[in-house]
Design a protein around this motif. Structure first.
Motif, mmCIF file in Angstrom:
data_model
loop_
_atom_site.group_PDB
_atom_site.id
_atom_site.type_symbol
_atom_site.label_atom_id
_atom_site.label_comp_id
_atom_site.label_asym_id
_atom_site.label_seq_id
_atom_site.Cartn_x
_atom_site.Cartn_y
_atom_site.Cartn_z
ATOM 1 N N TYR A 190 54.063 17.443 55.933
ATOM 2 C CA TYR A 190 54.889 16.263 56.207
ATOM 3 C C TYR A 190 55.954 16.533 57.263
ATOM 4 O O TYR A 190 56.536 15.599 57.802
ATOM 5 C CB TYR A 190 55.507 15.675 54.938
ATOM 6 C CG TYR A 190 56.355 16.607 54.088
ATOM 7 C CD1 TYR A 190 57.578 17.070 54.523
ATOM 8 C CD2 TYR A 190 55.930 16.986 52.812
ATOM 9 C CE1 TYR A 190 58.354 17.906 53.739
ATOM 10 C CE2 TYR A 190 56.697 17.813 52.017
ATOM 11 C CZ TYR A 190 57.907 18.279 52.487
ATOM 12 O OH TYR A 190 58.674 19.093 51.705
ATOM 13 N N SER A 207 60.690 22.839 44.559
ATOM 14 C CA SER A 207 59.369 22.470 45.060
ATOM 15 C C SER A 207 58.328 23.006 44.079
ATOM 16 O O SER A 207 58.397 24.152 43.649
ATOM 17 C CB SER A 207 59.151 23.094 46.445
ATOM 18 O OG SER A 207 57.877 22.807 46.916
ATOM 19 N N TYR A 255 59.898 6.655 55.741
ATOM 20 C CA TYR A 255 58.543 6.401 56.233
ATOM 21 C C TYR A 255 58.161 4.932 56.436
ATOM 22 O O TYR A 255 57.046 4.666 56.853
ATOM 23 C CB TYR A 255 57.523 7.048 55.285
ATOM 24 C CG TYR A 255 57.588 8.561 55.286
ATOM 25 C CD1 TYR A 255 57.317 9.288 56.435
ATOM 26 C CD2 TYR A 255 57.934 9.254 54.132
ATOM 27 C CE1 TYR A 255 57.395 10.665 56.440
ATOM 28 C CE2 TYR A 255 58.004 10.642 54.120
ATOM 29 C CZ TYR A 255 57.739 11.344 55.278
ATOM 30 O OH TYR A 255 57.815 12.714 55.291
ATOM 31 N N THR A 278 57.361 0.749 37.772
ATOM 32 C CA THR A 278 56.438 0.869 36.643
ATOM 33 C C THR A 278 57.005 0.236 35.382
ATOM 34 O O THR A 278 56.261 -0.136 34.476
ATOM 35 C CB THR A 278 56.093 2.359 36.442
ATOM 36 O OG1 THR A 278 55.422 2.794 37.627
ATOM 37 C CG2 THR A 278 55.187 2.593 35.258
#
Ligand SMILES: NC(=O)c1ccc[n+]([C@@H]2O[C@H](COP(=O)([O-])OP(=O)(O)OC[C@H]3O[C@@H](n4cnc5c(N)ncnc54)[C@H](OP(=O)(O)O)[C@@H]3O)[C@@H](O)[C@H]2O)c1
Length: 408
Positions: free
Chosen positions: A281, A399, A309, A353
């Motif tokens: 990315y 990460s 983005y 959601t």
């Protein structure tokens, strides 16, 4: 609070006044703002914080060849551990909003399932960014003190009188917790039947504990909102993340061709999950690389960082493309050039959601995919209840590929 102050009707009231402090965080570690489904929340930025308190999984890992369908490669066998007495349980709670240091383990009354509820003995409870939003107070939990955790999975140990689909001994997974009722960071959790689904035999309940919100989000984004079809090109931003790694598999299972972005360390694993192309990315020529990997640009884009983005999505999407936004770090999102999106008849949907009409519906379909091995949840690390604070730091700052899971 003393034991004499206990209310028998409130499953979250502590029975003992000896809380154990967990986590050493100093509160919010960043200032990025996130707007999700109309809620402005503060999200700590990612940093170099080590994953303190993580259990060493090295010797516990099960060989890949023995992995049951629908489970992660880092599945672990849990050692026998002290459980609370029958009428009580250990649960992580926050009595006030704040950083991870407000999380503590309390001994509380074990809940009884209501007429349309089941009681799960929790094997795993996924750790999600939204758990930190509830803890910080940018999302409203059901009350204080609150047990965090939107997800949980484990054995059904009791059912209410109206329950017909589940029986004690079943293994089930649940989601949609902690906004209107206690969450999954506990030894037991009572769950209404509209948000709990039986798991097929062989599915690891620890991995399934991390499945709920990420799998339903991937389903809602790809299937319900984007209406992805076979042979379409799908771009998944952040394909190694909790939502991302399920979305990669789900899009592939539908027959789409998947392009995912991820940090280079995870490219092989994301490819193994079903991505035809995995791109860093951070590369400067990302747009060109996405266009080169697709037939005229992605038909569907799943975007978890809209502020980074959204214009990129408009630039690379195919004409008639559908962008589904699930998150952003800055509430001030917008196109730099809306005309580019308009020229492509771009459809942009921002979703939560929490708006899923009936969580058990997509969960039941997802359970079939777990059974067939088409979708599996990768467990990166597990944490004891006492390390829930470290887990919440890690979900925002570290990460990893797949999910972090609390294992009570
Ligand atoms: N709308 C909803 O209902 C809903 C539901 C679930 C989640 N969400 C939101 O969706 C977001 C992701 O959730 P999650 O559970 O998947 O989180 P996660 O497991 O932490 O995954 C986030 C992923 O983003 C990657 N990433 C970091 N920087 C990136 C960049 N510049 N470009 C692309 N990817 C980057 C991370 O990779 P590295 O760490 O390797 O860099 C990580 O794999 C969160 O904001 C969450 O609140 C929304």
């Amino acid at each position: 609070m003393s034991a004499s102050a206990v209310s028998a009707s409130d499953p979250t009231v502590p029975l003992l006044a000896r809380p154990v402090r967990i986590g050493s965080g100093s509160g919010r570690s960043g200032d990025a703002r996130l707007l999700e489904a109309g809620h402005a929340v503060v999200v700590p930025g990612r940093g170099d914080r080590p994953a303190v308190g993580v259990r060493d999984l090295g010797d516990d890992r099960e060989p890949d060849a023995d992995r049951p369908a629908g489970t992660g490669r880092r599945r672990v066998f849990e050692p026998a551990r002290r459980r609370s007495t029958v009428s009580t349980m250990r649960a992580v709670r926050f009595h006030e909003h704040g950083g991870a240091d407000v999380l503590q383990v309390d001994e509380v009354e074990r809940p009884d399932p209501g007429p349309d509820e089941v009681l799960l003995e929790v094997a795993g409870a996924g750790v999600n960014p939204v758990d930190t939003y509830f803890r910080e107070g940018s999302y409203e939990p059901y009350g204080l003190p609150a047990i965090p955790g939107v997800d949980a999975a484990g054995e059904v140990v009791a059912v209410g009188e109206s329950v017909t689909d589940l029986v004690p001994g079943d293994v089930a997974y649940a989601t949609g917790l902690s906004s209107d009722r206690p969450g999954g960071y506990a030894e037991y959790v009572a769950v209404p039947t509209d948000r709990v689904v039986r798991l097929p035999d062989g599915v690891d309940p620890v991995a399934a504990g991390g499945a709920g919100v990420v799998a339903v989000t991937a389903w809602r984004a790809l299937v319900d909102h984007a209406g992805v079809e076979p042979a379409e090109d799908v771009l998944i931003h952040g394909g190694s993340g909790g939502v991302g790694h399920v979305a990669v598999q789900l899009a592939r299972a539908v027959g789409a061709r998947v392009v995912a972005t991820a940090a280079p360390a995870y490219h092989d694993e994301v490819e193994a999950l079903g991505a035809a192309t995995v791109l860093d990315y951070a590369r400067d020529d990302l747009a060109d690389a996405v266009l080169a990997a697709t037939d005229g640009g992605p038909d569907v884009i799943i975007d978890h960082r809209l502020d980074d983005y959204l214009q990129f999505d408009a630039d690379v999407a195919a004409t008639g493309g559908r962008v589904v936004g699930i998150g952003e770090n800055d509430p001030g999102i917008g196109f730099e050039r809306a005309s580019d999106a308009r020229a492509k008849d771009l459809e942009v949907t921002l979703m939560s959601t929490f708006n899923t009409p009936r969580l058990a519906d997509p969960m039941a379909r997802l359970a079939l995919l777990f059974d067939r091995g088409d979708v599996r949840v990768e467990v990166a690390r597990t944490y004891d209840l006492d390390a829930a604070g470290e887990a919440q730091h890690a979900v925002m700052d570290d990460s990893f590929l797949g999910k972090l899971v609390v294992t009570p």
